[in-house]
Scaffold this active site. Structure first.
Site, PDB file in Angstrom:
ATOM      1  N   TYR A 196     -31.793  -0.399  37.405  1.00 32.71           N
ATOM      2  CA  TYR A 196     -31.442  -1.790  37.125  1.00 32.71           C
ATOM      3  C   TYR A 196     -29.944  -1.945  37.298  1.00 32.71           C
ATOM      4  O   TYR A 196     -29.162  -1.150  36.772  1.00 32.71           O
ATOM      5  CB  TYR A 196     -31.837  -2.138  35.686  1.00 32.71           C
ATOM      6  CG  TYR A 196     -31.502  -3.552  35.279  1.00 32.71           C
ATOM      7  CD1 TYR A 196     -32.157  -4.640  35.862  1.00 32.71           C
ATOM      8  CD2 TYR A 196     -30.546  -3.810  34.302  1.00 32.71           C
ATOM      9  CE1 TYR A 196     -31.851  -5.938  35.484  1.00 32.71           C
ATOM     10  CE2 TYR A 196     -30.247  -5.112  33.917  1.00 32.71           C
ATOM     11  CZ  TYR A 196     -30.897  -6.168  34.505  1.00 32.71           C
ATOM     12  OH  TYR A 196     -30.603  -7.457  34.127  1.00 32.71           O
ATOM     13  N   ASP A 232     -23.283   3.153  39.641  1.00 30.31           N
ATOM     14  CA  ASP A 232     -23.359   2.167  38.563  1.00 30.31           C
ATOM     15  C   ASP A 232     -23.316   2.908  37.223  1.00 30.31           C
ATOM     16  O   ASP A 232     -24.296   3.539  36.814  1.00 30.31           O
ATOM     17  CB  ASP A 232     -24.638   1.341  38.716  1.00 30.31           C
ATOM     18  CG  ASP A 232     -24.741   0.238  37.673  1.00 30.31           C
ATOM     19  OD1 ASP A 232     -23.920   0.209  36.733  1.00 30.31           O
ATOM     20  OD2 ASP A 232     -25.659  -0.603  37.804  1.00 30.31           O
ATOM     21  N   LYS A 284     -20.839  -2.597  29.308  1.00 27.18           N
ATOM     22  CA  LYS A 284     -21.295  -2.133  27.995  1.00 27.18           C
ATOM     23  C   LYS A 284     -20.161  -1.532  27.140  1.00 27.18           C
ATOM     24  O   LYS A 284     -19.417  -2.275  26.530  1.00 27.18           O
ATOM     25  CB  LYS A 284     -22.495  -1.206  28.181  1.00 27.18           C
ATOM     26  CG  LYS A 284     -23.682  -1.992  28.813  1.00 27.18           C
ATOM     27  CD  LYS A 284     -25.015  -1.312  28.728  1.00 27.18           C
ATOM     28  CE  LYS A 284     -26.148  -2.265  29.080  1.00 27.18           C
ATOM     29  NZ  LYS A 284     -26.551  -2.281  30.481  1.00 27.18           N
TER      30      LYS A 284
HETATM   31  C1  LIG Z   1     -26.845  -3.265  31.555  1.00 20.75           C
HETATM   32  C2  LIG Z   1     -26.710  -2.826  32.969  1.00 20.75           C
HETATM   33  C3  LIG Z   1     -26.284  -3.701  33.993  1.00 20.75           C
HETATM   34  C4  LIG Z   1     -26.090  -5.171  33.759  1.00 20.75           C
HETATM   35  O1  LIG Z   1     -25.076  -5.437  32.874  1.00 20.75           O
HETATM   36  P1  LIG Z   1     -25.043  -6.897  32.153  1.00 20.75           P
HETATM   37  O2  LIG Z   1     -23.757  -6.870  31.395  1.00 20.75           O
HETATM   38  O3  LIG Z   1     -26.263  -6.976  31.316  1.00 20.75           O
HETATM   39  O4  LIG Z   1     -25.036  -7.913  33.243  1.00 20.75           O
HETATM   40  C5  LIG Z   1     -26.067  -3.173  35.246  1.00 20.75           C
HETATM   41  N1  LIG Z   1     -26.275  -1.873  35.505  1.00 20.75           N
HETATM   42  C6  LIG Z   1     -26.688  -1.016  34.556  1.00 20.75           C
HETATM   43  C7  LIG Z   1     -26.872   0.430  34.899  1.00 20.75           C
HETATM   44  C8  LIG Z   1     -26.942  -1.466  33.269  1.00 20.75           C
HETATM   45  O5  LIG Z   1     -27.400  -0.608  32.346  1.00 20.75           O
END
Ligand SMILES: *Cc1c(COP(=O)(O)O)cnc(C)c1O
Length: 473
Positions: A157, A252, A289
């Site tokens: 994601y 990511d 995060k």
């Molecule tokens: C939470 C998350 C996102 C999205 O971040 P948001 O602040 O919710 O838009 C993207 N990549 C990863 C790996 C995530 O865990």
């Protein structure tokens, strides 16, 4: 064997009238009653708890129930809720004004802290969410390479970016079909979705489309299908193939960054302090995060030469009214500064104790499961064999998880309301909080065993749970 679409979801075991009343009001004015789908409890049934306040490791809901928090806002609350030093930093920043629309010092300090922690990141651009970070990183990769195709992995994601809301259910290389209504087929058609941990599939995709692929984007260590760490050599193979074909590698680290180690998953894979070869590092990283400390702050970054393609220096446009917000950056900076070696050691300890105890109780109750790790991030799959990719992840017993979840909730432990998520701990999880979780585990394990038996342990979760797997937060 087929199962009904809805696996008789467990309902609340105790009445929560105030949360239920708020949920009714919320449903009238907010779609589904929530501002991010997983919060609606669709995968586990029952009433989402409306949280009134949080301190340290504990949440208090509007009915006055207290819970040890194992969501930690899906990662950011790494120091615990309302941590005194972060609170003080926020108070001070807010007293100086909320937003200027001009450069400000906190942005520089936060960028310096990130760059100091993750050496391959020489520059960062601050944004407001992980979604913006990945969206902008993909645009930058496309702008630099002049190519449009993107490779992503099923079960990873990256936020709700159109081009990244695509995934295929099989291990075969396919062009992504949109995973959400409202995503144009044209946006998803540029996305090649592959099975995670499948190097041969990546190699085949590059053999066929190598000169059209702008980037491979991957979760540094996936946590959004449950925790599925990269198999040894997988990340290195992605680096090699992207380099050979002139594509960028986007790591990511929105979830893993500053959580798995002071330098995120990259730090763990590299052996943290050790020397590294710049050529072996990803071209771009995305963060979110933890680096926002509970406020909207995220970032993407990489080598200065790559970041130079961004406006105002370069041709790739990217902007934000509230980007680098002084209050959010103050919270993020105080949080990162608080993430000392002792904090990471405590996270490892707490996660180790909880995962070991949960596994022990599940085994004692005869519930098939496997624990998987990425640093102190872990998840428990209700399935007997290791999970290497999204197909494996989906083959778990989500009904057993629902029963486990509700028994824990009733006993004052708030787990993620989906079987496809990591459990998050904080440095504020002291022995009292840990003991509270340990006391609940045997009961929850037995509840999971009963659900698994009643359910006949069918293969595959209901469709609603598929959706929850990639929709985090
Ligand atoms: C939470 C998350 C996102 C999205 O971040 P948001 O602040 O919710 O838009 C993207 N990549 C990863 C790996 C995530 O865990």
């Amino acid at each position: 064997m087929m199962r009904a679409m809805t696996p008789s979801p467990p309902t609340d075991q105790v009445p929560v009238p105030e949360s239920a009343a708020l949920m009714d009001r919320a449903r009238a004015v907010i779609p589904g009653g929530v501002n991010s789908p997983v919060r609606a409890f669709r995968a586990v049934g029952g009433t989402p708890r409306f949280i009134r306040s949080a301190a340290g490791a504990w949440l208090t809901d509007v009915d006055g129930n207290r819970y040890v928090d194992l969501i930690c806002s899906w990662g950011p609350m790494i120091l615990g809720h309302a941590h005194p030093e972060v609170l003080e930093a926020v108070r001070t920043a807010a007293a100086h004004g909320f937003s200027f629309g001009t450069p400000s010092e906190n942005e520089v300090l936060l960028a310096e802290e990130i760059v100091a922690r993750v050496p391959p990141v020489e520059q960062v651009r601050l944004v407001n969410s992980g979604t913006e970070a990945t969206m902008s990183a993909v645009r930058l990769a496309r702008g630099i390479t002049g190519r449009s195709r993107i490779v992503k992995f099923a079960g990873c994601y990256h936020g709700h970016v159109d081009a990244l809301l695509a995934q295929a259910g099989s291990g075969v290389a396919t062009f992504g079909l949109p995973d959400s209504a409202g995503v144009p087929a044209s946006a998803a058609a540029e996305t090649i979705v592959l099975a995670y941990n499948d190097v041969d599939a990546v190699r085949a995709a590059f053999e066929q489309y190598g000169d059209q692929i702008a980037a491979v984007i991957t979760e540094a260590a996936p946590g959004n299908m449950g925790v599925v760490p990269p198999a040894p050599g997988f990340t290195a193979a992605l680096r090699q193939l992207t380099r050979d074909h002139g594509a960028l590698l986007i790591s990511d680290e929105v979830m893993t960054g500053f959580r798995c180690s002071r330098a995120g998953w990259w730090g763990l894979e590299q052996g943290a302090a050790g020397a590294y070869d710049a050529d072996d590092a990803p071209d771009l990283f995305t963060f979110g995060k933890v680096m926002g400390g509970g406020f909207p702050a995220a970032a993407f970054g990489g080598r200065a030469a790559v970041m130079a393609a961004l406006a105002p220096d370069g041709p790739v446009y990217q902007a934000g009214t509230l980007s680098g917000n002084p209050v959010a950056t103050a919270a993020g900076l105080a949080t990162l500064r608080g993430c000392t070696p002792a904090v990471y050691q405590r996270l490892d300890e707490v996660a180790g104790v909880l995962a070991t105890a949960a596994s022990h109780e599940l085994a004692a109750a005869g519930v098939p499961h496997v624990v998987q790790w990425a640093g102190s991030m872990f998840s428990i799959f209700f399935r007997g064999e290791p999970v290497r990719d999204y197909v494996d992840a989906k083959a778990q017993d989500t009904a057993a998880y629902g029963a486990f979840f509700h028994e824990m909730l009733t006993r004052g432990v708030h787990l993620p309301p989906s079987a496809f998520e990591a459990w998050f701990v904080s440095a504020a999880h002291d022995d009292a909080a840990v003991d509270h979780v340990l006391a609940a585990l045997p009961h929850a394990a037995r509840a999971a065993a009963r659900a698994g038996l009643a359910d006949g342990r069918h293969e595959g979760p209901p469709d609603s749970a598929h959706t929850q797997a990639r929709v985090s937060g």
